[in-house]
Design a protein around this motif. Structure first.
Motif, PDB file in Angstrom:
ATOM      1  N   ALA A 140      47.767  45.496  49.381  1.00 40.38           N
ATOM      2  CA  ALA A 140      47.220  46.818  49.688  1.00 40.38           C
ATOM      3  C   ALA A 140      47.531  47.803  48.569  1.00 40.38           C
ATOM      4  O   ALA A 140      46.696  48.634  48.192  1.00 40.38           O
ATOM      5  N   LEU A 141      48.752  47.710  48.013  1.00 42.94           N
ATOM      6  CA  LEU A 141      49.126  48.586  46.905  1.00 42.94           C
ATOM      7  C   LEU A 141      48.249  48.334  45.686  1.00 42.94           C
ATOM      8  O   LEU A 141      47.729  49.285  45.075  1.00 42.94           O
ATOM      9  N   LEU A 142      48.078  47.069  45.325  1.00 41.98           N
ATOM     10  CA  LEU A 142      47.250  46.756  44.161  1.00 41.98           C
ATOM     11  C   LEU A 142      45.805  47.191  44.370  1.00 41.98           C
ATOM     12  O   LEU A 142      45.170  47.718  43.447  1.00 41.98           O
ATOM     13  N   ARG A 143      45.274  46.995  45.558  1.00 36.00           N
ATOM     14  CA  ARG A 143      43.898  47.429  45.823  1.00 36.00           C
ATOM     15  C   ARG A 143      43.767  48.937  45.687  1.00 36.00           C
ATOM     16  O   ARG A 143      42.786  49.435  45.130  1.00 36.00           O
ATOM     17  N   PHE A 144      44.771  49.660  46.171  1.00 29.62           N
ATOM     18  CA  PHE A 144      44.732  51.118  46.073  1.00 29.62           C
ATOM     19  C   PHE A 144      44.776  51.560  44.609  1.00 29.62           C
ATOM     20  O   PHE A 144      43.974  52.400  44.176  1.00 29.62           O
ATOM     21  N   VAL A 145      45.716  51.002  43.849  1.00 25.20           N
ATOM     22  CA  VAL A 145      45.868  51.398  42.445  1.00 25.20           C
ATOM     23  C   VAL A 145      44.625  51.027  41.641  1.00 25.20           C
ATOM     24  O   VAL A 145      44.134  51.816  40.815  1.00 25.20           O
ATOM     25  N   ARG A 146      44.092  49.840  41.888  1.00 26.13           N
ATOM     26  CA  ARG A 146      42.889  49.417  41.160  1.00 26.13           C
ATOM     27  C   ARG A 146      41.700  50.294  41.513  1.00 26.13           C
ATOM     28  O   ARG A 146      40.889  50.644  40.633  1.00 26.13           O
ATOM     29  N   ALA A 147      41.578  50.680  42.782  1.00 29.32           N
ATOM     30  CA  ALA A 147      40.488  51.566  43.184  1.00 29.32           C
ATOM     31  C   ALA A 147      40.660  52.944  42.553  1.00 29.32           C
ATOM     32  O   ALA A 147      39.690  53.568  42.098  1.00 29.32           O
ATOM     33  N   ALA A 148      41.905  53.431  42.518  1.00 25.20           N
ATOM     34  CA  ALA A 148      42.165  54.741  41.922  1.00 25.20           C
ATOM     35  C   ALA A 148      41.831  54.744  40.435  1.00 25.20           C
ATOM     36  O   ALA A 148      41.247  55.706  39.910  1.00 25.20           O
ATOM     37  N   ALA A 149      42.184  53.659  39.741  1.00 26.00           N
ATOM     38  CA  ALA A 149      41.949  53.563  38.299  1.00 26.00           C
ATOM     39  C   ALA A 149      40.551  53.054  37.964  1.00 26.00           C
ATOM     40  O   ALA A 149      40.155  53.079  36.797  1.00 26.00           O
ATOM     41  N   ASN A 150      39.829  52.557  38.979  1.00 26.89           N
ATOM     42  CA  ASN A 150      38.535  51.907  38.760  1.00 26.89           C
ATOM     43  C   ASN A 150      38.682  50.779  37.737  1.00 26.89           C
ATOM     44  O   ASN A 150      37.910  50.653  36.785  1.00 26.89           O
ATOM     45  N   ASP A 151      39.715  49.952  37.953  1.00 29.36           N
ATOM     46  CA  ASP A 151      40.059  48.903  36.993  1.00 29.36           C
ATOM     47  C   ASP A 151      40.772  47.780  37.740  1.00 29.36           C
ATOM     48  O   ASP A 151      41.861  47.980  38.285  1.00 29.36           O
ATOM     49  N   ASP A 152      40.180  46.596  37.766  1.00 31.56           N
ATOM     50  CA  ASP A 152      40.781  45.459  38.461  1.00 31.56           C
ATOM     51  C   ASP A 152      41.824  44.729  37.624  1.00 31.56           C
ATOM     52  O   ASP A 152      42.514  43.837  38.127  1.00 31.56           O
ATOM     53  N   ASP A 153      41.972  45.099  36.349  1.00 33.35           N
ATOM     54  CA  ASP A 153      42.899  44.403  35.464  1.00 33.35           C
ATOM     55  C   ASP A 153      44.284  45.063  35.504  1.00 33.35           C
ATOM     56  O   ASP A 153      44.841  45.462  34.482  1.00 33.35           O
ATOM     57  N   ILE A 154      44.809  45.211  36.702  1.00 33.10           N
ATOM     58  CA  ILE A 154      46.153  45.761  36.920  1.00 33.10           C
ATOM     59  C   ILE A 154      46.923  44.759  37.772  1.00 33.10           C
ATOM     60  O   ILE A 154      46.438  44.341  38.819  1.00 33.10           O
ATOM     61  N   HIS A 155      48.118  44.376  37.311  1.00 33.40           N
ATOM     62  CA  HIS A 155      48.851  43.298  37.960  1.00 33.40           C
ATOM     63  C   HIS A 155      50.340  43.628  38.032  1.00 33.40           C
ATOM     64  O   HIS A 155      50.786  44.651  37.515  1.00 33.40           O
ATOM     65  N   MET A 156      51.097  42.746  38.662  1.00 28.52           N
ATOM     66  CA  MET A 156      52.549  42.858  38.726  1.00 28.52           C
ATOM     67  C   MET A 156      53.173  41.854  37.770  1.00 28.52           C
ATOM     68  O   MET A 156      52.689  40.737  37.632  1.00 28.52           O
ATOM     69  N   ASN A 157      54.257  42.270  37.148  1.00 27.88           N
ATOM     70  CA  ASN A 157      54.984  41.396  36.225  1.00 27.88           C
ATOM     71  C   ASN A 157      56.102  40.708  36.995  1.00 27.88           C
ATOM     72  O   ASN A 157      57.103  41.333  37.359  1.00 27.88           O
ATOM     73  N   GLU A 158      55.926  39.426  37.259  1.00 24.11           N
ATOM     74  CA  GLU A 158      56.889  38.690  38.081  1.00 24.11           C
ATOM     75  C   GLU A 158      58.254  38.608  37.403  1.00 24.11           C
ATOM     76  O   GLU A 158      59.295  38.636  38.081  1.00 24.11           O
TER      77      GLU A 158
END
Length: 318
Positions: A140-158
């Motif tokens: 849900a967090l990633l979907r929110f951030v990607r929608a806010a930025a209009n950019d799906d190339d946002i990820h978490m660094n494991e």
């Protein structure tokens, strides 16, 4: 004062040149092993305006760990899920203490001062996690951030997340203290596993500036939260977004802002723009040293501040 795109780009370039010339970039957050090896001399700045091209200067295409800047996005999710019921579990007052401090948590019986210090952010993450798995909450967090930025190339660094899990002893202490006062619905391991992954979201300065547009407001900005909630989140960023350095940032910059120990700062010019700076070296508050200096210079050169007479003139030309 109307600022053209060309003038704004010149301001960003001037700020970048001065930051790169500094011989005092601050100290990286070496207590997180994955952040300890990052070159503190890197610097980036990006300016996003609703409906207009994003302007960048410096290392604005280099991804970095946004760390506590993620608390802004998780707070938006928690408020969307719980509304004002969230404030029964976390306050809205500046802490005046370091972000990892337990002092007020002890004095105030397990209710953190605000959602941007670590204890408050752990409660906020715990609220989003209620009724959900960690993967669902983080999704849900990633979907929110990607929608806010209009950019799906946002990820978490494991690697960063695992590095924080291995060294986050103070955060585990905070979580157990919250649990002892009944202010944690999930186990400390579950909540903190989610929290550390949340902090390990990686973005470039350009992506972060774009992601902040939902807090700018106006007809062309992303409409992810209500105008009333935008105002409240910005207010908390102004009063609490830089921990015990929040008053200093408000005095020097005069804009709502949220910092992270990865060296990022997201600042909002209400109704006008979202600004992201990144420089990994930190000052004694744990906020980006060159980033804070850059934002002070940015506010002076643009005349943009929520306090000054130019705050209402925040219109930009083409």
């Amino acid at each position: 004062m109307t600022l053209t795109t060309a003038r704004l780009q010149a301001i960003l370039s001037e700020i970048t040149d001065l930051a790169r010339a500094s011989d005092s970039p601050g100290k990286v957050a070496d207590y997180i092993p994955e952040l300890a090896c990052i070159d503190p001399r890197q610097f980036a700045i990006a300016l996003a305006r609703p409906g207009k091209p994003t302007l960048v200067a410096g290392d604005a295409a280099v991804p970095f760990s946004i760390q506590s800047v993620s608390k802004v996005f998780m707070l938006a999710l928690a408020l969307g899920k719980m509304g004002d019921r969230l404030w029964a579990r976390v306050g809205r007052e500046p802490s005046g203490q370091a972000f990892y401090s337990m002092l007020h948590l002890e004095l105030e019986k397990g209710r953190p001062r605000n959602p941007f210090i670590n204890a408050g952010a752990i409660v906020t993450t715990d609220a989003v996690l209620q009724g959900a798995s960690p993967s669902e909450a983080l999704g849900a967090l990633l979907r929110f951030v990607r929608a806010a930025a209009n950019d799906d190339d946002i990820h978490m660094n494991e690697r960063v997340a695992q590095s924080e899990i291995a060294t986050g002893h103070r955060n585990f202490a905070l979580a157990h203290y919250l649990l002892s006062h009944g202010n944690l619905a999930n186990t400390p391991d579950l909540t903190l596993g989610t929290y550390f992954h949340q902090c390990a979201v990686e973005m470039t300065a350009a992506q972060l500036a774009n992601a902040g547009l939902f807090l700018v407001g106006g007809s062309d900005a992303p409409r992810l939260v209500s105008p009333q909630r935008i105002r409240r989140i910005n207010a908390l960023m102004m009063t609490c977004g830089h921990y015990d350095g929040s008053g200093d940032y408000a005095y020097r910059v005069g804009l709502p802002g949220k910092s992270g120990v990865g060296g990022g700062i997201l600042s909002i010019v209400p109704g006008v723009a979202s600004v992201a700076v990144w420089s990994p070296g930190l000052n004694h508050y744990g906020n980006s040293k060159l980033g804070t200096e850059a934002m002070e210079r940015f506010a002076r050169l643009t005349g943009w501040s929520v306090f000054g007479p130019t705050a209402a003139s925040g219109q930009t030309g083409g």
